[in-house]
Structure formats: C-alpha cells, structure tokens
Write an enzyme that holds these catalytic residues in place. Structure first.
Site, PDB file in Angstrom:
ATOM      1  N   LYS A 122     -66.469  27.748  31.582  1.00 23.88           N
ATOM      2  CA  LYS A 122     -68.050  27.899  31.904  1.00 23.88           C
ATOM      3  C   LYS A 122     -68.050  27.741  33.302  1.00 23.88           C
ATOM      4  O   LYS A 122     -67.297  26.932  34.056  1.00 23.88           O
ATOM      5  CB  LYS A 122     -68.855  27.011  31.143  1.00 23.88           C
ATOM      6  CG  LYS A 122     -69.035  27.591  29.674  1.00 23.88           C
ATOM      7  CD  LYS A 122     -69.763  28.662  29.517  1.00 23.88           C
ATOM      8  CE  LYS A 122     -69.947  29.027  27.789  1.00 23.88           C
ATOM      9  NZ  LYS A 122     -70.787  28.345  27.198  1.00 23.88           N
ATOM     10  N   ARG A 131     -64.705  25.855  20.673  1.00 23.95           N
ATOM     11  CA  ARG A 131     -64.725  27.277  20.869  1.00 23.95           C
ATOM     12  C   ARG A 131     -64.114  27.369  22.182  1.00 23.95           C
ATOM     13  O   ARG A 131     -64.648  27.383  23.321  1.00 23.95           O
ATOM     14  CB  ARG A 131     -65.996  28.115  20.861  1.00 23.95           C
ATOM     15  CG  ARG A 131     -66.139  29.329  20.965  1.00 23.95           C
ATOM     16  CD  ARG A 131     -67.688  30.006  20.770  1.00 23.95           C
ATOM     17  NE  ARG A 131     -67.702  31.288  20.658  1.00 23.95           N
ATOM     18  CZ  ARG A 131     -67.873  32.111  22.167  1.00 23.95           C
ATOM     19  NH1 ARG A 131     -67.817  31.418  23.331  1.00 23.95           N
ATOM     20  NH2 ARG A 131     -67.864  33.405  21.789  1.00 23.95           N
TER      21      ARG A 131
END
Length: 263
Positions: A208, A242
C-alpha cells in the site's frame, strides 16, 4: 480453516488492467490461472479474486464485464477444492461467484454500496468480509470512533438480512479513505476492533501507499515494509492477511513460530 501457527495467508489474484500493484499482469484468464496456481504452490490458504480495481481513481466496470473477467478463473479453480473469495461490491457478481464456488464475499464497502449484497450472502453459506471505507479523507478523524459508526451500520444490515455473525469478518480498511498516520493507527488498534465486535479480522495492506509515504519505496519495493506490518498486525490479532507475496509471508510466519517455540 485455521493454520497451526500465524494467520491465514490469502493470495491476491487481480484479473484487471488497472489494479495499483499488478494491473494488467494477470488480466487474461490463462495468466491469472497460472498466477493463482503459483500462489497456491507458494502456500496460500485461500485466494481472493477481483475483476474490478479498487485503487483510488479506478475505472468502474459493469457487473457483466466484471463477471466476464472472473468467470473463467472460478471455473478453472472451483473443482480444485481451493477456498475462493470474490472481491466485489456488486451483489449480482457476488451471487454469480457464490454459484461458481466462492466461499467468501470480500466487500470493500461492507454491505453499504449495494443494497442487495447482504441478502445475497444471507441466501448462501458464504462468509463475508466487511471492510471499513470512506469517500473522503479527514485528517482529524478518530479511526476507532469511525470504525464503530461504519461497522455498526454494516452489522445492522447483516442482521436485518439474516446473515449470522459467525459468517462475518471485519477489515480495518488500511489504505481506504485514511491518511498515512490513520493507516498506522488502523493496524495498531486491531485488538480494539476485535474486542469491540468479537469477530475475526482480515488485514489487507500489501504494497500500500503508506509504505511509499513512510519509507520512500515504489510499489515493487514494498515487500519488507509489508512483511513487517503484517507480522505486527498478526501479533495484534489479525486472523487473515491478504497479500501479493505469499511465499515470503508463509516463510516469515513460519520462522516467527519457530523462534517463539524456542523462547
């Protein structure tokens, strides 16, 4: 399903041309299926398959186009016994995926984008991941207080539709409508989220932008930051992580378990 040590490792399969990390690499079914098999060989416990990007500024696609991307992947994997998750906000797509073998619906808007989503889940035996999300970033926001506002609404929708709480998983929403500092808080306060609702937590922070912000790393250079944050999140109680890089996470959790046994 539970590992003997550490959280479950969910591998990411993006059948999209525009996902932030691997957009276009697996947009065609043959490449996506090969990638899925590689993730399973690397030790993934389950796979999350998405046909529409959720990155900032993504290009929306119709339900029909989204399912056209997903259908060959579910057809190719459903007979293998792999636990499959569909990453979608659309109830129609979720229903198609459940019929094709999906056991989990991963909804980045927590039943709040499509009014039929909770009903679709309730009419099946599928689990659902309810992720915290926001339209706008507010630097003054108290993340925990906003979790409560959002998840209370999502869980009320689930209850009204008849979705049992035992089929629900919460996601703190790292990278969605939050500042970098709020993303850090979202990881650090996982224990509070679990204490508040008593539900399992999925942590999705792979590669991210927070790692670019804090470490100055490009998307392809964020493995070390992702591993560190997921190890920390697991110690705070994350039940599922994830990730794009499955093998590295399986190794990291395995080594951590070995070290902890020697304490």
């Amino acid at each position: 399903m539970k590992r003997s040590h550490g959280p479950l490792v969910m591998g990411i399969v993006n059948v999209t041309p525009d996902s932030f990390s691997d957009g276009g690499r697996f947009a065609q079914a043959p490449e996506a299926l090969r990638h899925a098999q590689a993730l399973l060989a690397d030790g993934a416990d389950l796979l999350d398959i998405g046909g529409e990007s959720t990155r900032p500024g993504f290009s929306p696609v119709s339900p029909e186009e989204e399912w056209a991307r997903l259908s060959p992947i579910f057809s190719g994997l459903s007979a293998s016994g792999t636990v499959l998750s569909v990453d979608t906000t659309k109830a129609w797509v979720a229903a198609k995926a459940i019929s094709a073998g999906a056991l989990i619906v991963n909804d980045v808007w927590g039943f709040q984008a499509d009014p039929d989503m909770a009903h679709v889940v309730s009419q099946s035996e599928a689990y659902a991941v309810l992720m915290h999300n926001r339209v706008e970033v507010d630097g003054a926001l108290d993340v925990v207080a906003d979790w409560r506002r959002f998840f209370d609404a999502s869980l009320e929708l689930a209850q009204r539709a008849g979705v049992e709480s035992g089929r629900l998983i919460l996601d703190p929403g790292v990278g969605f409508g939050k500042t970098p500092d709020q993303n850090v808080q979202a990881i650090a306060r996982i224990r509070d989220l679990k204490a508040e609702y008593g539900l399992p937590v999925l942590l999705g922070l792979s590669r991210k932008s927070m790692f670019g912000h804090f470490l100055g790393r490009s998307v392809d250079e964020r493995l070390a930051g992702t591993l560190s944050a997921n190890l920390y999140g697991a110690r705070r109680g994350a039940d599922i992580v994830r990730v794009h890089d499955v093998r590295e996470h399986v190794d990291a959790f395995g080594m951590q378990h070995i070290l902890e046994r020697g304490e």
